[in-house]
Scaffold this active site. Sequence first.
Site, PDB file in Angstrom:
ATOM      1  CB  SER A 185      -0.861  -0.130   1.386  1.00 34.62           C
ATOM      2  OG  SER A 185      -1.753   1.207   1.361  1.00 34.62           O
ATOM      3  CE1 TYR A 198      -3.775  -2.416   4.939  1.00 33.69           C
ATOM      4  CE2 TYR A 198      -3.175  -0.367   4.330  1.00 33.69           C
ATOM      5  CZ  TYR A 198      -3.707  -1.722   3.969  1.00 33.69           C
ATOM      6  OH  TYR A 198      -3.935  -1.883   2.680  1.00 33.69           O
TER       7      TYR A 198
END
Length: 320
Positions: A185, A198
């Site tokens: 990401s 995350y």
Amino acid sequence: MGEFCQQFFTLLGALVCLSFLVRCIMFLKYLFPRAWRPLPQSFFRSMGEWAVVTGAGDGIGKAYALELAKRGLNIVMISRTLEKMQKVAFEIEKTTGRQVKTIQADFTKDDIYENIEDNIKGLEIGILVNNVGMLPWPNPCRFLSIPDNDKSVINCNITSATKMTRMVLKQMEQRRKGLILNISSGVGILPSPLYALYSASKAYVTSFSKALQAEYKSKGIIIQVVSPYGVSTAMTRHLKTNLFIKDANDFVRESLNYVTFGNETFGCLAHEIMGFVIKLIPLWVLHSERVQEKFLEVFSHLTEENQKMPKQMSVHKNQL
């Protein structure tokens, strides 16, 4: 001494300018991918007969399964929701004629890998897409404000990529060819407040992928980390697509043009531009309280706009 300092800073400035120029030239490959390093039609199929895609029931995983089938591979889909996989499998078989094998597995657990290995035994796996992942919480927020589901996030985002890579890399090394795409990401590129867990889990995926590529590049294996920013999926609550928030199918088609462009890519031109710009911003700016508050405000606005869309569509249908 003054002359030495002048020469030193002149040289330093020249090196900085040269470095920036090289980065700009390298960026051109994303504008003209087919001209820079065109992929032959048979490239993906030449890796092997089968592609394994985790988290394949929806979103980016589903898009990879569909696109790789169109490019001539049989597909192993691994996901938690069997019903979603079966629908995608039917679509793939109907539109491409490729074989599809489904394996139900919950990647938040750590006792699933023996069953997966048994189910893929004997298959010539040429491509692995480690796509499965989860957000600790749907909205950006501070670490102590989210429930303690740390183990599930670590299992899903970190353990899955590690275990699946170990499982498949063995046979790729023996055949001296293969492609592994690890989906990270954009928030894993830098430490990202409001996405601390995350971001850290995706930073692992990024570092793991780059280290493995250095180890196995000489053996004919491509290992690339793909780090998108905004892609409209269930995990992002199907945000409205625009120049920078990409449709999953469009994103995947574009990202597959970049598989020979090095050990890391953002996956599409728009996200390459975002990544280029964000890396120029000092970290202290990105980590400031004001920027965090502004980000929360913008995200809240996007979410509200996204929630209005189904209602507006519903009203429109009723009027029809």
